[in-house]
Enzyme design. Structure first.
Site, PDB file in Angstrom:
ATOM      1  N   ALA A   9      41.011 -20.365  24.708  1.00 24.79           N
ATOM      2  CA  ALA A   9      41.601 -20.935  25.920  1.00 24.79           C
ATOM      3  C   ALA A   9      40.761 -20.596  27.159  1.00 24.79           C
ATOM      4  CB  ALA A   9      43.022 -20.405  26.079  1.00 24.79           C
TER       5      ALA A   9
ATOM      6  N   THR B  50      36.529 -12.603  24.393  1.00 25.09           N
ATOM      7  CA  THR B  50      37.068 -12.511  23.031  1.00 25.09           C
ATOM      8  C   THR B  50      38.479 -11.907  23.111  1.00 25.09           C
ATOM      9  OG1 THR B  50      36.073 -10.345  22.660  1.00 25.09           O
ATOM     10  CG2 THR B  50      34.762 -12.262  21.987  1.00 25.09           C
TER      11      THR B  50
ATOM     12  N   GLU C 166      38.007  -9.475  37.267  1.00 28.86           N
ATOM     13  CA  GLU C 166      39.177  -9.970  38.012  1.00 28.86           C
ATOM     14  C   GLU C 166      40.231 -10.582  37.086  1.00 28.86           C
ATOM     15  OE1 GLU C 166      39.632  -9.905  41.723  1.00 28.86           O
ATOM     16  OE2 GLU C 166      41.486  -9.903  40.593  1.00 28.86           O
TER      17      GLU C 166
ATOM     18  N   GLY D  15      45.617 -12.867  35.915  1.00 30.13           N
ATOM     19  CA  GLY D  15      45.059 -14.216  35.722  1.00 30.13           C
ATOM     20  C   GLY D  15      44.337 -14.735  36.953  1.00 30.13           C
TER      21      GLY D  15
ATOM     22  N   GLY E 289      55.975 -21.708  23.862  1.00 27.44           N
ATOM     23  CA  GLY E 289      54.615 -21.141  23.832  1.00 27.44           C
ATOM     24  C   GLY E 289      54.388 -20.104  24.917  1.00 27.44           C
TER      25      GLY E 289
ATOM     26  N   LYS F 276      47.440  -3.329  31.905  1.00 26.98           N
ATOM     27  CA  LYS F 276      46.970  -3.858  33.189  1.00 26.98           C
ATOM     28  C   LYS F 276      47.070  -2.790  34.273  1.00 26.98           C
ATOM     29  CE  LYS F 276      48.010  -8.607  31.932  1.00 26.98           C
ATOM     30  NZ  LYS F 276      49.096  -9.566  31.786  1.00 26.98           N
TER      31      LYS F 276
ATOM     32  N   GLY G 257      46.765 -18.834  31.796  1.00 26.03           N
ATOM     33  CA  GLY G 257      46.410 -20.251  31.756  1.00 26.03           C
ATOM     34  C   GLY G 257      44.897 -20.370  31.679  1.00 26.03           C
TER      35      GLY G 257
HETATM   36  N1  LIG Z   1      44.794 -17.100  27.887  1.00 32.17           N
HETATM   37  C1  LIG Z   1      45.041 -16.547  29.064  1.00 32.17           C
HETATM   38  O1  LIG Z   1      45.719 -17.142  29.930  1.00 32.17           O
HETATM   39  C2  LIG Z   1      44.481 -15.193  29.422  1.00 32.17           C
HETATM   40  C3  LIG Z   1      44.701 -14.691  30.710  1.00 32.17           C
HETATM   41  C4  LIG Z   1      44.118 -13.464  31.071  1.00 32.17           C
HETATM   42  C5  LIG Z   1      43.379 -12.763  30.132  1.00 32.17           C
HETATM   43  N2  LIG Z   1      43.209 -13.268  28.861  1.00 32.17           N
HETATM   44  C6  LIG Z   1      42.386 -12.514  27.929  1.00 32.17           C
HETATM   45  O2  LIG Z   1      41.166 -13.239  27.776  1.00 32.17           O
HETATM   46  C7  LIG Z   1      40.670 -13.100  26.443  1.00 32.17           C
HETATM   47  C8  LIG Z   1      40.541 -14.480  25.812  1.00 32.17           C
HETATM   48  O3  LIG Z   1      41.825 -15.070  25.780  1.00 32.17           O
HETATM   49  P1  LIG Z   1      42.071 -16.493  25.119  1.00 32.17           P
HETATM   50  O4  LIG Z   1      43.440 -16.894  25.490  1.00 32.17           O
HETATM   51  O5  LIG Z   1      40.909 -17.391  25.415  1.00 32.17           O
HETATM   52  O6  LIG Z   1      42.035 -16.085  23.568  1.00 32.17           O
HETATM   53  P2  LIG Z   1      41.846 -17.068  22.322  1.00 32.17           P
HETATM   54  O7  LIG Z   1      42.283 -18.435  22.699  1.00 32.17           O
HETATM   55  O8  LIG Z   1      42.417 -16.381  21.157  1.00 32.17           O
HETATM   56  O9  LIG Z   1      40.233 -17.132  22.166  1.00 32.17           O
HETATM   57  C9  LIG Z   1      39.472 -16.069  21.700  1.00 32.17           C
HETATM   58  C10 LIG Z   1      38.115 -16.599  21.313  1.00 32.17           C
HETATM   59  O10 LIG Z   1      37.319 -15.528  20.839  1.00 32.17           O
HETATM   60  C11 LIG Z   1      36.723 -15.918  19.606  1.00 32.17           C
HETATM   61  N3  LIG Z   1      36.414 -14.763  18.802  1.00 32.17           N
HETATM   62  C12 LIG Z   1      37.245 -13.972  18.075  1.00 32.17           C
HETATM   63  N4  LIG Z   1      36.550 -12.985  17.479  1.00 32.17           N
HETATM   64  C13 LIG Z   1      35.256 -13.193  17.828  1.00 32.17           C
HETATM   65  C14 LIG Z   1      34.045 -12.531  17.526  1.00 32.17           C
HETATM   66  N5  LIG Z   1      34.011 -11.459  16.735  1.00 32.17           N
HETATM   67  N6  LIG Z   1      32.899 -13.007  18.076  1.00 32.17           N
HETATM   68  C15 LIG Z   1      32.894 -14.101  18.872  1.00 32.17           C
HETATM   69  N7  LIG Z   1      34.003 -14.760  19.195  1.00 32.17           N
HETATM   70  C16 LIG Z   1      35.159 -14.310  18.672  1.00 32.17           C
HETATM   71  C17 LIG Z   1      37.718 -16.845  18.961  1.00 32.17           C
HETATM   72  O11 LIG Z   1      37.066 -17.631  18.000  1.00 32.17           O
HETATM   73  P3  LIG Z   1      37.802 -18.858  17.233  1.00 32.17           P
HETATM   74  O12 LIG Z   1      37.939 -19.948  18.276  1.00 32.17           O
HETATM   75  O13 LIG Z   1      36.825 -19.220  16.165  1.00 32.17           O
HETATM   76  O14 LIG Z   1      39.105 -18.321  16.752  1.00 32.17           O
HETATM   77  C18 LIG Z   1      38.165 -17.643  20.187  1.00 32.17           C
HETATM   78  O15 LIG Z   1      37.240 -18.661  20.451  1.00 32.17           O
HETATM   79  C19 LIG Z   1      41.664 -12.198  25.714  1.00 32.17           C
HETATM   80  O16 LIG Z   1      41.146 -10.894  25.723  1.00 32.17           O
HETATM   81  C20 LIG Z   1      42.939 -12.319  26.534  1.00 32.17           C
HETATM   82  O17 LIG Z   1      43.740 -11.170  26.470  1.00 32.17           O
HETATM   83  C21 LIG Z   1      43.740 -14.467  28.502  1.00 32.17           C
END
Ligand SMILES: NC(=O)c1ccc[n+]([C@@H]2O[C@H](COP(=O)([O-])OP(=O)(O)OC[C@H]3O[C@@H](n4cnc5c(N)ncnc54)[C@H](OP(=O)(O)O)[C@@H]3O)[C@@H](O)[C@H]2O)c1
Length: 332
Positions: A13, A92, A145, A150, A203, A221, A313
């Site tokens: 995401a 990741t 940041e 977020g 979700g 956090k 998001g």
């Molecule tokens: N989503 C949010 O709104 C949000 C907000 C603030 C912070 N975060 C943080 O930001 C980070 C990413 O969140 P996200 O929502 O984007 O998570 P996500 O949708 O689960 O995406 C994680 C990505 O990392 C990849 N990945 C997993 N293991 C890996 C590895 N060993 N090497 C390379 N890539 C790898 C996954 O690959 P695949 O696509 O192949 O599964 C996926 O593309 C997390 O740490 C989360 O806590 C998220």
């Protein structure tokens, strides 16, 4: 025109949000003299590398159609170490047990002379000071940041806009899932289990909601805030944590009758770190509803400053990452 090359490690995401932001802001950035290019992208199944600049639109399409960005078999470490670029965007999944794979990616990035920008909380909750020192020792930037709040620019606000102030305390609501559950329970007089189920269907809550509802995500956090803003060296064991699972509709109703709401509040003050449900007056700036996040910062000179916005998001989180990219470009 200044060419800035970045890699995106993790293409879920947030990683895809960063790619979309880069696409939509390309002309805007060029007017500012910045040619922002993505030279490496990795997900769990493979990667794409192009030192001249990846066609980001095609990478997004391939990810959508095939489930992976893979156009080659190089692993993230090979991209971080061997591909010439300026900034590693490490997005990741958060792992709070050992920080991996993000921790090794960040360590290697600093060792290889690359700045790091991340939304990944795990490595910072476990090894904040080590990573900060690795960046400083190598004359590099470490920007995070997006790890807290977020889109809400808490670290930028404190470190840049409020520079010169002493921060006396910070209170915040930093988990949108808990805030949504408490808001719905209060407004609809619904029990916890029912609202949790609704949040899962929408979700907003994970299938296993423990990390959010037990206050673990909020505590992590708060640790990042404490270490970054108060210069502490805190870890999870230093936070007094209570989640929201024991809150009843009756307690919320009683609060409501007295013009209060119940919120899962994180607080850092005088070296004490607490995450717990608290009564907040309905008109108080912390009383934000739904999935919103809020941070209220008490300073010696500016007084109290409160900011609120979307705590998660794809594009919202990417907004913080883009801002960190521009900070590095303008200051290096
Ligand atoms: N989503 C949010 O709104 C949000 C907000 C603030 C912070 N975060 C943080 O930001 C980070 C990413 O969140 P996200 O929502 O984007 O998570 P996500 O949708 O689960 O995406 C994680 C990505 O990392 C990849 N990945 C997993 N293991 C890996 C590895 N060993 N090497 C390379 N890539 C790898 C996954 O690959 P695949 O696509 O192949 O599964 C996926 O593309 C997390 O740490 C989360 O806590 C998220």
């Amino acid at each position: 025109m200044r060419i800035v090359n970045i890699s995106i490690i993790g293409f879920g995401a947030v990683g895809q949000g960063v790619a979309r932001c880069i696409l939509s802001k390309q002309e805007f950035l060029k007017k500012d003299g910045i040619d922002l290019r993505v030279v490496g992208i990795s997900d769990s199944r493979g990667s794409e590398i192009n030192t001249g600049g990846i066609d980001v639109e095609s990478a997004l399409l391939r990810k959508k159609q095939k489930g992976s960005v893979a156009a080659g078999s190089k692993n993230p470490h090979e991209i971080i170490r061997d591909v010439k670029h300026d900034i590693v965007v490490e997005v990741t999944p958060t792992n709070i047990n050992n920080g991996e794979p993000g921790l090794s990616n960040m360590r290697l990035a600093f060792k290889s002379g690359k700045h790091v920008i991340t939304s990944n909380k795990g490595p910072l909750a476990l090894h904040f000071n080590e990573l900060k020192e690795a960046a400083e020792d190598n004359g590099l930037f470490f920007r995070y940041e997006a790890t807290v709040g977020g889109a809400v620019p808490i670290f930028n606000l404190v470190h840049e806009a409020l520079a010169g102030n002493t921060v006396l305390g910070i209170e915040g609501i930093l988990n949108g899932t808990c805030n949504y559950i408490l808001t719905r329970m209060s407004e609809e007089r619904m029990p916890y289990d029912l609202v949790l189920k609704e949040a899962q269907e929408l979700g907003i809550a994970e299938t296993d909601p423990t990390y959010d509802v037990e206050g673990i995500d909020s505590a992590i956090k708060l640790i990042i805030i404490a270490n970054s803003i108060f210069g502490l060296d805190s870890t999870y064991k230093d936070v007094d944590v209570t989640g929201i699972t024991k809150i009843t509709p009756e307690a919320l109703e009683l609060a409501n009758r007295n013009n209060y709401v119940v919120k899962l509040v994180c607080e850092a003050r005088e070296g004490k770190l607490t995450v717990a449900p608290r009564l907040v007056p309905k008109r108080h700036p912390l009383a934000v509803g739904g999935t919103l996040n809020v941070a209220s910062i008490l300073t010696d000179l500016a007084g109290r400053i409160t900011i609120s916005g979307r705590g998660a998001g794809s594009i919202e989180t990417a907004s913080s990452i883009l801002s960190d990219i521009l900070y590095i470009v303008r200051n290096s």
